[in-house]
Every structure is written in C-alpha cells, then in structure tokens.
Design a protein around this motif. Structure first.
Motif, PDB file in Angstrom:
ATOM      1  N   GLN A   1       0.244  17.755   3.415  1.00  0.00           N
ATOM      2  CA  GLN A   1       0.808  16.461   3.813  1.00  0.00           C
ATOM      3  C   GLN A   1       2.140  16.630   4.537  1.00  0.00           C
ATOM      4  O   GLN A   1       2.423  15.927   5.507  1.00  0.00           O
ATOM      5  CB  GLN A   1       0.981  15.574   2.576  1.00  0.00           C
ATOM      6  CG  GLN A   1      -0.335  15.109   1.986  1.00  0.00           C
ATOM      7  CD  GLN A   1      -0.178  14.450   0.628  1.00  0.00           C
ATOM      8  OE1 GLN A   1       0.857  14.594  -0.038  1.00  0.00           O
ATOM      9  NE2 GLN A   1      -1.196  13.720   0.192  1.00  0.00           N
ATOM     10  N   ARG A  25       7.440   2.628   1.269  1.00  0.00           N
ATOM     11  CA  ARG A  25       6.104   2.534   0.668  1.00  0.00           C
ATOM     12  C   ARG A  25       5.705   3.875   0.044  1.00  0.00           C
ATOM     13  O   ARG A  25       4.554   4.324   0.141  1.00  0.00           O
ATOM     14  CB  ARG A  25       5.052   2.092   1.692  1.00  0.00           C
ATOM     15  CG  ARG A  25       5.268   0.693   2.235  1.00  0.00           C
ATOM     16  CD  ARG A  25       4.034   0.135   2.897  1.00  0.00           C
ATOM     17  NE  ARG A  25       3.715   0.771   4.165  1.00  0.00           N
ATOM     18  CZ  ARG A  25       2.628   1.503   4.387  1.00  0.00           C
ATOM     19  NH1 ARG A  25       1.745   1.683   3.416  1.00  0.00           N
ATOM     20  NH2 ARG A  25       2.402   2.045   5.562  1.00  0.00           N
ATOM     21  N   ALA A  26       6.637   4.518  -0.608  1.00  0.00           N
ATOM     22  CA  ALA A  26       6.424   5.858  -1.148  1.00  0.00           C
ATOM     23  C   ALA A  26       5.739   5.811  -2.512  1.00  0.00           C
ATOM     24  O   ALA A  26       5.996   4.925  -3.322  1.00  0.00           O
ATOM     25  CB  ALA A  26       7.753   6.591  -1.264  1.00  0.00           C
ATOM     26  N   GLU A  27       4.882   6.786  -2.761  1.00  0.00           N
ATOM     27  CA  GLU A  27       4.165   6.848  -4.039  1.00  0.00           C
ATOM     28  C   GLU A  27       5.074   7.338  -5.173  1.00  0.00           C
ATOM     29  O   GLU A  27       5.001   6.828  -6.288  1.00  0.00           O
ATOM     30  CB  GLU A  27       2.973   7.804  -3.910  1.00  0.00           C
ATOM     31  CG  GLU A  27       1.842   7.275  -3.064  1.00  0.00           C
ATOM     32  CD  GLU A  27       0.708   8.280  -2.921  1.00  0.00           C
ATOM     33  OE1 GLU A  27      -0.391   7.858  -2.510  1.00  0.00           O
ATOM     34  OE2 GLU A  27       0.925   9.477  -3.202  1.00  0.00           O
ATOM     35  N   GLU A  65       8.879   1.099  10.361  1.00  0.00           N
ATOM     36  CA  GLU A  65       8.412   2.068   9.364  1.00  0.00           C
ATOM     37  C   GLU A  65       8.503   3.513   9.846  1.00  0.00           C
ATOM     38  O   GLU A  65       8.920   4.407   9.110  1.00  0.00           O
ATOM     39  CB  GLU A  65       6.979   1.743   8.952  1.00  0.00           C
ATOM     40  CG  GLU A  65       6.898   0.603   7.961  1.00  0.00           C
ATOM     41  CD  GLU A  65       5.595   0.633   7.175  1.00  0.00           C
ATOM     42  OE1 GLU A  65       4.656   1.322   7.607  1.00  0.00           O
ATOM     43  OE2 GLU A  65       5.539  -0.025   6.124  1.00  0.00           O
ATOM     44  N   ASP A  66       8.096   3.775  11.099  1.00  0.00           N
ATOM     45  CA  ASP A  66       8.152   5.146  11.605  1.00  0.00           C
ATOM     46  C   ASP A  66       9.584   5.649  11.671  1.00  0.00           C
ATOM     47  O   ASP A  66       9.861   6.803  11.345  1.00  0.00           O
ATOM     48  CB  ASP A  66       7.502   5.226  12.991  1.00  0.00           C
ATOM     49  CG  ASP A  66       5.988   5.236  12.912  1.00  0.00           C
ATOM     50  OD1 ASP A  66       5.454   5.428  11.796  1.00  0.00           O
ATOM     51  OD2 ASP A  66       5.333   5.047  13.950  1.00  0.00           O
ATOM     52  N   GLU A 112       0.377  18.877  -1.236  1.00  0.00           N
ATOM     53  CA  GLU A 112       1.724  18.506  -0.789  1.00  0.00           C
ATOM     54  C   GLU A 112       2.100  19.259   0.476  1.00  0.00           C
ATOM     55  O   GLU A 112       2.665  18.674   1.414  1.00  0.00           O
ATOM     56  CB  GLU A 112       2.740  18.793  -1.901  1.00  0.00           C
ATOM     57  CG  GLU A 112       2.661  17.827  -3.072  1.00  0.00           C
ATOM     58  CD  GLU A 112       3.506  18.266  -4.254  1.00  0.00           C
ATOM     59  OE1 GLU A 112       3.907  17.386  -5.052  1.00  0.00           O
ATOM     60  OE2 GLU A 112       3.766  19.477  -4.402  1.00  0.00           O
ATOM     61  N   GLN A 164       0.844  -1.191   0.000  1.00  0.00           N
ATOM     62  CA  GLN A 164       0.000   0.000   0.000  1.00  0.00           C
ATOM     63  C   GLN A 164       0.885   1.250   0.000  1.00  0.00           C
ATOM     64  O   GLN A 164       1.544   1.559   0.985  1.00  0.00           O
ATOM     65  CB  GLN A 164      -0.910   0.000   1.242  1.00  0.00           C
ATOM     66  CG  GLN A 164      -1.939   1.121   1.258  1.00  0.00           C
ATOM     67  CD  GLN A 164      -2.972   0.969   0.155  1.00  0.00           C
ATOM     68  OE1 GLN A 164      -3.438  -0.132  -0.128  1.00  0.00           O
ATOM     69  NE2 GLN A 164      -3.333   2.077  -0.476  1.00  0.00           N
ATOM     70  N   ARG A 165       0.936   1.936  -1.134  1.00  0.00           N
ATOM     71  CA  ARG A 165       1.765   3.133  -1.245  1.00  0.00           C
ATOM     72  C   ARG A 165       1.140   4.297  -0.483  1.00  0.00           C
ATOM     73  O   ARG A 165      -0.072   4.321  -0.250  1.00  0.00           O
ATOM     74  CB  ARG A 165       1.943   3.525  -2.721  1.00  0.00           C
ATOM     75  CG  ARG A 165       2.589   2.454  -3.564  1.00  0.00           C
ATOM     76  CD  ARG A 165       4.054   2.290  -3.252  1.00  0.00           C
ATOM     77  NE  ARG A 165       4.677   1.269  -4.091  1.00  0.00           N
ATOM     78  CZ  ARG A 165       5.951   0.930  -4.020  1.00  0.00           C
ATOM     79  NH1 ARG A 165       6.741   1.528  -3.141  1.00  0.00           N
ATOM     80  NH2 ARG A 165       6.444   0.004  -4.809  1.00  0.00           N
ATOM     81  N   ARG A 166       1.976   5.286  -0.150  1.00  0.00           N
ATOM     82  CA  ARG A 166       1.496   6.449   0.589  1.00  0.00           C
ATOM     83  C   ARG A 166       2.316   7.677   0.189  1.00  0.00           C
ATOM     84  O   ARG A 166       3.441   7.546  -0.309  1.00  0.00           O
ATOM     85  CB  ARG A 166       1.648   6.207   2.089  1.00  0.00           C
ATOM     86  CG  ARG A 166       3.085   5.888   2.482  1.00  0.00           C
ATOM     87  CD  ARG A 166       3.204   5.513   3.933  1.00  0.00           C
ATOM     88  NE  ARG A 166       4.551   5.018   4.218  1.00  0.00           N
ATOM     89  CZ  ARG A 166       4.974   4.691   5.419  1.00  0.00           C
ATOM     90  NH1 ARG A 166       4.164   4.798   6.458  1.00  0.00           N
ATOM     91  NH2 ARG A 166       6.197   4.246   5.602  1.00  0.00           N
ATOM     92  N   PRO A 167       1.770   8.880   0.415  1.00  0.00           N
ATOM     93  CA  PRO A 167       2.542  10.081   0.116  1.00  0.00           C
ATOM     94  C   PRO A 167       3.686  10.250   1.112  1.00  0.00           C
ATOM     95  O   PRO A 167       3.470  10.222   2.329  1.00  0.00           O
ATOM     96  CB  PRO A 167       1.514  11.210   0.244  1.00  0.00           C
ATOM     97  CG  PRO A 167       0.434  10.657   1.119  1.00  0.00           C
ATOM     98  CD  PRO A 167       0.404   9.181   0.862  1.00  0.00           C
ATOM     99  N   VAL A 168       4.875  10.372   0.604  1.00  0.00           N
ATOM    100  CA  VAL A 168       6.071  10.599   1.420  1.00  0.00           C
ATOM    101  C   VAL A 168       6.812  11.769   0.784  1.00  0.00           C
ATOM    102  O   VAL A 168       7.016  11.800  -0.429  1.00  0.00           O
ATOM    103  CB  VAL A 168       6.978   9.348   1.442  1.00  0.00           C
ATOM    104  CG1 VAL A 168       8.304   9.643   2.141  1.00  0.00           C
ATOM    105  CG2 VAL A 168       6.267   8.194   2.138  1.00  0.00           C
TER     106      VAL A 168
END
Length: 334
Positions: A315, A41-43, A235-236, A312, A11-15
């Motif tokens: 986020q 897991r970066a988009e 992950e954190d 952006e 599951q990708r996410r905004p990074v």
C-alpha cells in the motif's frame, strides 16, 4: 414532522505516514487526532504523546504502519517555550486552575545573576513531583480524577533531565512580571511543574499562562501544518501533507537487504552480515526500495524488532508519489 437526512458514513481507507500537526489551543491531543483522522478518512491512527489542551505546537500524528513506531517519539527529547506568570500560584499550575496564593513580586530581585543562578539549579538531572492534574494513574485512576474530587494523593518524585534551559524576564497580561522559559527536556518532564518550581526558587511562586512545543525528536514546528490548512485542501492534497513512515526513524542507522534476505527478514528471520553492533536499525529492501521495519544488530546478526506487513508495504509503494517518500534522507548505511 421533518425527517432527518440520513447520516453519511465515512468510507475509511488505508493511509500510511506521519502528519506533523501544529496542535491548536483548546484541543486535546486525541481531539486533534480524531479530527485529522476524519479529514484523511484513515483506518488507523495514533499520536506520539499528549499535549495539554492549553498547549500548542508539534504533535506528530501517525497513520497506518507509522503507528508501529510512535513509541520512539514518546522517548525523544522535547523542546518547549513557556511563559510563567510570577506572583500567583494555582491549583493546576496553569491559567485554568483556581488561585491558591498571591505574592508581591519585586522586579529588583529578578536580576540577570539571580535568573542565571536559578537556571543552573534546574539544568541537568532534577527531580519532579508530578502534578495532581495529570493523567498519571494511582490505583487505576488518573490523578486528575482524584484532583477533581478534591482528594490529594501522595506522588513519588521522578527523575527527569533538563538538557538545556534559558530563563528571561518578560511581561505578561497587564504588564505583570513573568519568566519566558525555553527548555529542552527528557521524557516525563512536566513543564507546568518546572514553571511552579522556578517560581518557588525565585521566592514568589508562578503558574504557566502559555505553553508551546517547538520540537520533538528533531521534528520542528516549522515543518508543521495547522488544522485550518488541512481543512482548506482537497483530499489528494491532504494526503500530500503526509511525511513517510521513516520520518520517525531519524537517528537509526540503515541496512539495505537484497531480495532474498529482505523476504526472510520480513518473515521474522535473523540475517547474518558484516554489520557492527547497533541498537537501532532501519531496514530496507533493495528492489523495490521500501522500509521493512526496524531491528538491531548484535554480533553480526540483524535481529527484527518491529516489522511492516507485506500488505502495508504494498500500500505504501502504491501511494508513494502522494506520500512524498524520500529515498535519500536515511542513506547512512552501516
């Protein structure tokens, strides 16, 4: 027949931010980028200029909004450390290629005075012929594709600048004479070619056996993390390795805009103010304190060049505690 377990979709996410990677040996720059992108897991991700698989060292990886400014690092000066083994030339200019020629090396000829003379010869503006084993394109094909097919094509020499160069006699492999090269150079410099040309100037030929990037645009290897270090974290903690987007904007002067001007600038409108001309400006909103984008100032007008989107910015602000956003690092105001 044993059924395969279904593949788990990541599951990708905004990074958003910059990860300073110490690229490992044997990885292409894109291999390293894709590995870290998967770990975060970066988009969206990109790197700031390739390092050969046989090279290690500083490789800034850009995520999300930071990809908008990655080209700034492409143009930045870079510092490398390399070992050129004397007496042997290869088809690729490094240890991966086939041997072309072997020549005797007379250590008595490698005096400090001789090295100093060659060092002066290759400092400042110089011209290089790009190697056949490179990603430069000719008629839509990379040069290395021609090289693999045994075809050599004409390559025009290119102007590059060697800002600083130090050559020191050392030993490599089985106590073979070699030159340790420490060089700070402009965009487009091929260190393999520099090593070959230095070997040619010394009269014995050379090829690189070691290459490490120590710095790019002021981002030094001492700030980098390894793939193994990233993999060892949860992950954190991995997100905590990210530097803020403005890490790529060192050297930009800073303009901070009030709420109304910030909104207009973010929509692409020019703003007027008491600012002297400046070619590279990092623009921030005051409340909340956030990077809006980059621009330039001409005759009192602040002109947008590259902007973050409102999404952006939102986020980034939401992830600020984990992304280590440093407010004080760029507060040299116009």
């Amino acid at each position: 027949m044993t059924e395969r377990a279904p593949r788990v979709r990541v599951q990708r996410r905004p990074v958003h931010g910059v990860l300073l990677l110490d690229k490992p040996l044997g990885f292409s720059s894109n291999d390293a980028l894709q590995k870290v992108k998967w770990l975060l897991r970066a988009e969206k991700a990109g790197h700031t200029g390739t390092l050969d698989p046989l090279a290690t060292g500083v490789l800034p990886l850009c995520f999300g909004a930071a990809t908008k400014f990655s080209a700034l690092q492409l143009d930045a000066p870079k510092t490398y450390e390399a070992i050129a083994l004397l007496g042997t030339t290869t088809t690729t200019g490094d240890a991966e290629g086939e041997v072309l020629e072997r020549r005797a090396v007379d250590p008595a000829q490698l005096t400090p005075e001789r090295l100093a003379e060659v060092q002066r010869q290759f400092t400042g503006p110089i011209r290089q012929v790009p190697p056949m084993h490179s990603a430069l394109k000719k008629d839509g094909k990379a040069l290395y594709e021609y090289a693999r097919a045994g075809v050599e094509v004409e390559r025009p020499a290119r102007d590059v600048t060697i800002h600083a160069l130090n050559l020191a006699l050392t030993l490599a492999g089985q106590a073979q004479a070699a030159i340790k090269i420490t060089v700070t150079c402009s965009k487009g410099t091929y260190i393999r070619t520099l090593g070959e040309d230095i070997g040619g100037a010394l009269g014995c030929g050379a090829h690189l056996t070691f290459l490490r990037r120590l710095d790019t645009g002021g981002l030094g290897v001492e700030r980098c993390v390894t793939l193994a270090q990233i993999e060892a974290l949860d992950e954190d903690a991995r997100l905590g390795l990210l530097q803020p987007v403005q890490t790529l904007l060192a050297g930009h002067v800073v303009v901070t805009l009030g709420e109304q001007d910030a909104g207009r600038f973010l929509s692409g409108m020019r703003r007027r103010g008491p600012w002297p001309d400046a070619g590279a400006v990092a623009v921030y909103g005051e409340r909340p304190h956030a990077l809006l984008g980059v621009g330039h100032v001409l005759q009192g007008e602040l002109i947008p060049d590259r902007l973050l989107s409102p999404l952006e910015i939102q986020q980034i602000l939401q992830g600020a505690p984990r992304a280590h956003i440093e407010r004080g690092t760029l507060e040299t105001t116009l």
